[in-house]
Design an enzyme around this catalytic site. Sequence first.
Site, PDB file in Angstrom:
ATOM      1  N   LYS A   8     -11.549   2.224 -15.244  1.00 54.82           N
ATOM      2  CA  LYS A   8     -12.050   0.887 -14.879  1.00 54.82           C
ATOM      3  C   LYS A   8     -12.471   0.090 -16.119  1.00 54.82           C
ATOM      4  O   LYS A   8     -12.365  -1.139 -16.124  1.00 54.82           O
ATOM      5  CB  LYS A   8     -13.197   1.017 -13.873  1.00 54.82           C
ATOM      6  N   THR A  28     -16.940   0.645   2.370  1.00 56.56           N
ATOM      7  CA  THR A  28     -15.520   0.791   2.743  1.00 56.56           C
ATOM      8  C   THR A  28     -15.257   2.277   2.970  1.00 56.56           C
ATOM      9  O   THR A  28     -16.169   3.100   2.850  1.00 56.56           O
ATOM     10  CB  THR A  28     -14.567   0.343   1.601  1.00 56.56           C
ATOM     11  N   ASP A  56       0.864  -1.196   0.000  1.00 56.06           N
ATOM     12  CA  ASP A  56       0.000   0.000   0.000  1.00 56.06           C
ATOM     13  C   ASP A  56       0.892   1.234   0.000  1.00 56.06           C
ATOM     14  O   ASP A  56       2.030   1.192   0.473  1.00 56.06           O
ATOM     15  CB  ASP A  56      -0.900   0.008   1.244  1.00 56.06           C
ATOM     16  N   ASN A  75      -5.598  -4.265  -6.612  1.00 59.61           N
ATOM     17  CA  ASN A  75      -6.803  -3.659  -6.061  1.00 59.61           C
ATOM     18  C   ASN A  75      -6.695  -2.160  -5.817  1.00 59.61           C
ATOM     19  O   ASN A  75      -7.713  -1.465  -5.783  1.00 59.61           O
ATOM     20  CB  ASN A  75      -7.098  -4.393  -4.736  1.00 59.61           C
ATOM     21  N   TYR A 130     -12.746   8.026 -13.716  1.00 59.71           N
ATOM     22  CA  TYR A 130     -12.757   6.764 -12.959  1.00 59.71           C
ATOM     23  C   TYR A 130     -13.341   5.645 -13.811  1.00 59.71           C
ATOM     24  O   TYR A 130     -12.778   4.552 -13.904  1.00 59.71           O
ATOM     25  CB  TYR A 130     -13.578   6.973 -11.675  1.00 59.71           C
ATOM     26  N   ILE A 162     -19.978  -1.133  -2.176  1.00 59.53           N
ATOM     27  CA  ILE A 162     -19.438  -1.883  -1.046  1.00 59.53           C
ATOM     28  C   ILE A 162     -19.090  -0.901   0.067  1.00 59.53           C
ATOM     29  O   ILE A 162     -18.527   0.171  -0.208  1.00 59.53           O
ATOM     30  CB  ILE A 162     -18.169  -2.679  -1.443  1.00 59.53           C
TER      31      ILE A 162
HETATM   32  P1  NAD Z   1     -10.165   2.181   0.117  1.00 59.37           P
HETATM   33  O1  NAD Z   1      -9.954   3.642  -0.085  1.00 59.37           O
HETATM   34  O2  NAD Z   1     -10.773   1.675   1.378  1.00 59.37           O
HETATM   35  O3  NAD Z   1      -8.760   1.422  -0.062  1.00 59.37           O
HETATM   36  C1  NAD Z   1      -7.905   1.692  -1.106  1.00 59.37           C
HETATM   37  C2  NAD Z   1      -6.470   1.451  -0.634  1.00 59.37           C
HETATM   38  O4  NAD Z   1      -5.606   1.698  -1.747  1.00 59.37           O
HETATM   39  C3  NAD Z   1      -6.028   2.393   0.492  1.00 59.37           C
HETATM   40  O5  NAD Z   1      -5.409   1.659   1.528  1.00 59.37           O
HETATM   41  C4  NAD Z   1      -5.057   3.335  -0.196  1.00 59.37           C
HETATM   42  O6  NAD Z   1      -4.010   3.802   0.663  1.00 59.37           O
HETATM   43  C5  NAD Z   1      -4.497   2.457  -1.284  1.00 59.37           C
HETATM   44  N1  NAD Z   1      -3.932   3.217  -2.391  1.00 59.37           N
HETATM   45  C6  NAD Z   1      -4.404   4.357  -2.960  1.00 59.37           C
HETATM   46  N2  NAD Z   1      -3.566   4.781  -3.916  1.00 59.37           N
HETATM   47  C7  NAD Z   1      -2.553   3.880  -3.973  1.00 59.37           C
HETATM   48  C8  NAD Z   1      -1.382   3.780  -4.752  1.00 59.37           C
HETATM   49  N3  NAD Z   1      -1.065   4.710  -5.656  1.00 59.37           N
HETATM   50  N4  NAD Z   1      -0.564   2.716  -4.545  1.00 59.37           N
HETATM   51  C9  NAD Z   1      -0.856   1.788  -3.611  1.00 59.37           C
HETATM   52  N5  NAD Z   1      -1.946   1.843  -2.831  1.00 59.37           N
HETATM   53  C10 NAD Z   1      -2.775   2.883  -3.009  1.00 59.37           C
HETATM   54  O7  NAD Z   1     -10.985   1.720  -1.168  1.00 59.37           O
HETATM   55  P2  NAD Z   1     -11.832   0.392  -1.481  1.00 59.37           P
HETATM   56  O8  NAD Z   1     -13.243   0.757  -1.461  1.00 59.37           O
HETATM   57  O9  NAD Z   1     -11.371  -0.756  -0.664  1.00 59.37           O
HETATM   58  O10 NAD Z   1     -11.422   0.201  -3.005  1.00 59.37           O
HETATM   59  C11 NAD Z   1     -10.549  -0.813  -3.445  1.00 59.37           C
HETATM   60  C12 NAD Z   1     -10.735  -0.987  -4.933  1.00 59.37           C
HETATM   61  O11 NAD Z   1     -12.085  -1.351  -5.201  1.00 59.37           O
HETATM   62  C13 NAD Z   1     -10.475   0.274  -5.762  1.00 59.37           C
HETATM   63  O12 NAD Z   1      -9.805  -0.071  -6.956  1.00 59.37           O
HETATM   64  C14 NAD Z   1     -11.871   0.791  -6.065  1.00 59.37           C
HETATM   65  O13 NAD Z   1     -11.907   1.547  -7.245  1.00 59.37           O
HETATM   66  C15 NAD Z   1     -12.627  -0.517  -6.207  1.00 59.37           C
HETATM   67  N6  NAD Z   1     -14.075  -0.411  -6.020  1.00 59.37           N
HETATM   68  C16 NAD Z   1     -14.604  -0.106  -4.807  1.00 59.37           C
HETATM   69  C17 NAD Z   1     -15.984  -0.028  -4.668  1.00 59.37           C
HETATM   70  C18 NAD Z   1     -16.647   0.291  -3.352  1.00 59.37           C
HETATM   71  O14 NAD Z   1     -17.860   0.413  -3.319  1.00 59.37           O
HETATM   72  N7  NAD Z   1     -15.922   0.386  -2.248  1.00 59.37           N
HETATM   73  C19 NAD Z   1     -16.804  -0.253  -5.777  1.00 59.37           C
HETATM   74  C20 NAD Z   1     -16.231  -0.560  -6.998  1.00 59.37           C
HETATM   75  C21 NAD Z   1     -14.856  -0.653  -7.098  1.00 59.37           C
END
Ligand code: NAD
Length: 254
Positions: free
Chosen positions: A160, A191, A37, A90, A156, A189
Amino acid sequence: NISFEGKVALVTGAASGLGFATAKAFAESGAAVVLADVDEKAVQAAAKELADKGFKTLAIRCDVSKDDEVEAMVKQTVKTFGRLDAAYNNAGIQNVLAETADSPRDDYDRVMSVNLRGVWSCMKFELQVMREQGSGAIVNCSSLGGLVGGNQRGTYHAAKHGVIGFTKSAALEYATRGIRVNDVCPGLIRTAMADQMEAGGQGEALKMMREMFVPMQREGRPEEIANAVLFLCSDAASYITGQSISVDGGYVMR
Ligand code: NAD
């Protein structure tokens, strides 16, 4: 039950949300897990939480938008655990909300460098190891946004969509070489990202999406994404490659 006993898994963006839930699930299934991370403190704490439960972990600070850091992350993984069997790419961020005509260039570059080029870079170095091994499974994190358009979220959504293109291309290239590449498309989701959307004034929009568009009428849990990622990385999915699995309570059907 899916077992990753004796296997090595790598998760980016592992300090939080879907990444941490997936790292935890890999660990509970027997894998040695690398948590990577950009947030060093948070990833150290996340790895420690799992190590304290007796799981084999390694924390690495890595910004996936920096090729040299991604290369070092994969090298460190192999140096520490000897191989790489499963990778969940991710790490992802949101764009600043703006309609396309007002969309700032630096925000475009920032989002693309993490959400799209970051996935490309991770795949590139992971595949070098897997190609040598003649085995491996990669899951990239796309989104419901990788399948549909998004109001004020074009950058975004474009990133994706691009993830799905890379997934299919790599899946084709390595199909006969023991390597499978798929992606997950999470819907809503709960988060930190959803919390951030609420804090940024999108709470009403989220509530409306939940009620109007999610057939199951609830947000998903991070563990529900982790379950799909583990399945896709496991031998139970041995004939599945190049696929995008929606984990969204049925949202994509609307
Ligand atoms: P989150 O913000 O809780 O976690 C994302 C993590 O990625 C964080 O720990 C952050 O520090 C890390 N991060 C950010 N930029 C980074 C980089 N340049 N290098 C390394 N790490 C980095 O987000 P989440 O909701 O767990 O999302 C995770 C993935 O799921 C993302 O790709 C997001 O687009 C995708 N997603 C999430 C949802 C949702 O509803 N939560 C829906 C669709 C897709």
